[in-house]
Write a protein that holds these residues in place. Sequence first.
Motif, PDB file in Angstrom:
ATOM      1  N   MET A   1     -15.563  20.889 -46.749  1.00  0.00           N
ATOM      2  CA  MET A   1     -14.992  22.035 -46.283  1.00  0.00           C
ATOM      3  C   MET A   1     -14.311  21.949 -45.067  1.00  0.00           C
ATOM      4  N   THR A   2     -13.121  22.135 -44.579  1.00  0.00           N
ATOM      5  CA  THR A   2     -13.004  22.274 -43.001  1.00  0.00           C
ATOM      6  C   THR A   2     -13.002  23.672 -42.622  1.00  0.00           C
ATOM      7  N   ILE A   3     -13.112  23.806 -41.404  1.00  0.00           N
ATOM      8  CA  ILE A   3     -13.098  25.102 -40.570  1.00  0.00           C
ATOM      9  C   ILE A   3     -12.034  26.150 -41.237  1.00  0.00           C
ATOM     10  N   ARG A   4     -10.964  25.463 -41.221  1.00  0.00           N
ATOM     11  CA  ARG A   4      -9.540  26.311 -42.016  1.00  0.00           C
ATOM     12  C   ARG A   4      -9.858  26.622 -43.094  1.00  0.00           C
ATOM     13  N   THR A   5     -10.223  25.665 -44.146  1.00  0.00           N
ATOM     14  CA  THR A   5     -10.322  26.142 -45.610  1.00  0.00           C
ATOM     15  C   THR A   5     -11.453  27.193 -45.836  1.00  0.00           C
ATOM     16  N   GLU A   6     -12.530  26.827 -44.969  1.00  0.00           N
ATOM     17  CA  GLU A   6     -13.555  27.813 -45.238  1.00  0.00           C
ATOM     18  C   GLU A   6     -13.146  29.210 -44.639  1.00  0.00           C
ATOM     19  N   ARG A   7     -12.363  29.379 -43.271  1.00  0.00           N
ATOM     20  CA  ARG A   7     -11.773  30.685 -42.780  1.00  0.00           C
ATOM     21  C   ARG A   7     -10.971  31.347 -43.790  1.00  0.00           C
ATOM     22  N   VAL A   8     -10.048  30.798 -44.276  1.00  0.00           N
ATOM     23  CA  VAL A   8      -9.155  31.172 -45.194  1.00  0.00           C
ATOM     24  C   VAL A   8      -9.680  31.573 -46.432  1.00  0.00           C
ATOM     25  N   GLY A   9     -10.791  30.822 -47.064  1.00  0.00           N
ATOM     26  CA  GLY A   9     -11.529  31.216 -48.379  1.00  0.00           C
ATOM     27  C   GLY A   9     -12.290  32.539 -47.987  1.00  0.00           C
ATOM     28  N   ASN A  10     -12.872  32.713 -46.842  1.00  0.00           N
ATOM     29  CA  ASN A  10     -13.734  33.984 -46.398  1.00  0.00           C
ATOM     30  C   ASN A  10     -12.871  35.180 -46.561  1.00  0.00           C
ATOM     31  N   ALA A  11     -11.563  34.923 -45.715  1.00  0.00           N
ATOM     32  CA  ALA A  11     -10.542  35.941 -45.856  1.00  0.00           C
ATOM     33  C   ALA A  11     -10.147  36.542 -47.017  1.00  0.00           C
ATOM     34  N   ILE A  12     -10.013  35.373 -47.867  1.00  0.00           N
ATOM     35  CA  ILE A  12      -9.436  35.873 -49.427  1.00  0.00           C
ATOM     36  C   ILE A  12     -10.659  36.537 -49.920  1.00  0.00           C
ATOM     37  N   ARG A  13     -11.775  36.183 -49.846  1.00  0.00           N
ATOM     38  CA  ARG A  13     -13.022  36.671 -50.415  1.00  0.00           C
ATOM     39  C   ARG A  13     -12.939  38.243 -49.906  1.00  0.00           C
ATOM     40  N   LYS A  14     -12.813  38.292 -48.649  1.00  0.00           N
ATOM     41  CA  LYS A  14     -12.932  39.709 -48.099  1.00  0.00           C
ATOM     42  C   LYS A  14     -11.857  40.828 -48.664  1.00  0.00           C
ATOM     43  N   GLU A  15     -10.798  40.031 -48.816  1.00  0.00           N
ATOM     44  CA  GLU A  15      -9.450  40.874 -49.161  1.00  0.00           C
ATOM     45  C   GLU A  15      -9.698  41.310 -50.617  1.00  0.00           C
ATOM     46  N   VAL A  16      -9.679  40.225 -51.423  1.00  0.00           N
ATOM     47  CA  VAL A  16     -10.147  40.806 -52.940  1.00  0.00           C
ATOM     48  C   VAL A  16     -11.014  41.713 -53.261  1.00  0.00           C
ATOM     49  N   ALA A  17     -12.176  41.659 -52.379  1.00  0.00           N
ATOM     50  CA  ALA A  17     -13.179  42.434 -52.516  1.00  0.00           C
ATOM     51  C   ALA A  17     -12.896  43.904 -51.980  1.00  0.00           C
TER      52      ALA A  17
ATOM     53  N   GLY B   1     -15.785  48.569 -60.847  1.00  0.00           N
ATOM     54  CA  GLY B   1     -17.021  48.796 -60.588  1.00  0.00           C
ATOM     55  C   GLY B   1     -18.078  47.755 -60.950  1.00  0.00           C
ATOM     56  N   PHE B   2     -18.022  47.054 -61.838  1.00  0.00           N
ATOM     57  CA  PHE B   2     -18.914  46.118 -62.295  1.00  0.00           C
ATOM     58  C   PHE B   2     -18.671  44.585 -61.968  1.00  0.00           C
ATOM     59  N   VAL B   3     -17.527  44.302 -61.086  1.00  0.00           N
ATOM     60  CA  VAL B   3     -17.447  42.855 -60.732  1.00  0.00           C
ATOM     61  C   VAL B   3     -17.613  42.701 -59.131  1.00  0.00           C
ATOM     62  N   ASN B   4     -18.031  41.477 -59.083  1.00  0.00           N
ATOM     63  CA  ASN B   4     -18.444  41.288 -57.716  1.00  0.00           C
ATOM     64  C   ASN B   4     -17.741  39.888 -57.226  1.00  0.00           C
ATOM     65  N   ILE B   5     -17.089  39.911 -55.988  1.00  0.00           N
ATOM     66  CA  ILE B   5     -16.641  38.705 -55.500  1.00  0.00           C
ATOM     67  C   ILE B   5     -17.775  37.623 -55.028  1.00  0.00           C
ATOM     68  N   GLN B   6     -18.188  36.495 -55.318  1.00  0.00           N
ATOM     69  CA  GLN B   6     -19.202  35.661 -54.795  1.00  0.00           C
ATOM     70  C   GLN B   6     -18.919  34.902 -53.856  1.00  0.00           C
ATOM     71  N   GLU B   7     -17.797  34.125 -54.050  1.00  0.00           N
ATOM     72  CA  GLU B   7     -17.461  33.080 -53.186  1.00  0.00           C
ATOM     73  C   GLU B   7     -15.918  32.475 -53.467  1.00  0.00           C
ATOM     74  N   VAL B   8     -15.343  32.104 -52.303  1.00  0.00           N
ATOM     75  CA  VAL B   8     -13.866  31.350 -52.468  1.00  0.00           C
ATOM     76  C   VAL B   8     -13.723  30.201 -52.247  1.00  0.00           C
ATOM     77  N   ARG B   9     -13.722  29.142 -52.855  1.00  0.00           N
ATOM     78  CA  ARG B   9     -13.453  27.979 -52.347  1.00  0.00           C
ATOM     79  C   ARG B   9     -11.927  27.246 -52.327  1.00  0.00           C
ATOM     80  N   VAL B  10     -11.547  26.948 -51.351  1.00  0.00           N
ATOM     81  CA  VAL B  10     -10.124  26.460 -51.106  1.00  0.00           C
ATOM     82  C   VAL B  10      -9.861  25.164 -51.011  1.00  0.00           C
ATOM     83  N   SER B  11      -9.013  24.531 -51.608  1.00  0.00           N
ATOM     84  CA  SER B  11      -8.702  23.103 -51.743  1.00  0.00           C
ATOM     85  C   SER B  11      -8.320  22.743 -50.191  1.00  0.00           C
TER      86      SER B  11
END
Length: 123
Positions: free
Chosen positions: A1-17, A32-42
């Motif tokens: 995972m590159t720095i960019r894909t990791e950064r985009v994945g974290n941003a998506i995770r935070k936004e969806v959450a 209420g009962f759903v939690n976003i654990q991780e986002v992996r970007v291609s």
Amino acid sequence: MTIRTERVGNAIRKEVASMLTRGEIKDPRLGGFVNIQEVRVSPDLSYAKVYYTVFGESDQAGVADAWQRASGFLRNVIAKRLKLRHAPELRFELDHVADYSKRIDELLNGLEIPPADDSDETH
């Protein structure tokens, strides 16, 4: 995972959450009962796998359907908020890590380990 894909994945995770907590996703199956654990970007940023957990006795098939129905809306909002020219296609997958760890705990707690015999120790 590159720095960019990791950064985009974290941003998506935070936004969806945050959209979940603010109630921007109107489907009651996701409340209420759903939690976003991780986002992996291609590597080419064409798709993102969003791993989520469901707490309690929620209808997991219903939650999966709700994610599928909301994916277009979420992709559009994420593209605007993160200022992405092309937002990745969102694919939602149930994260089974919590189930696996619970099962491992149950197995470990069920083991009967005899106490150590101090007389066999050699110094």
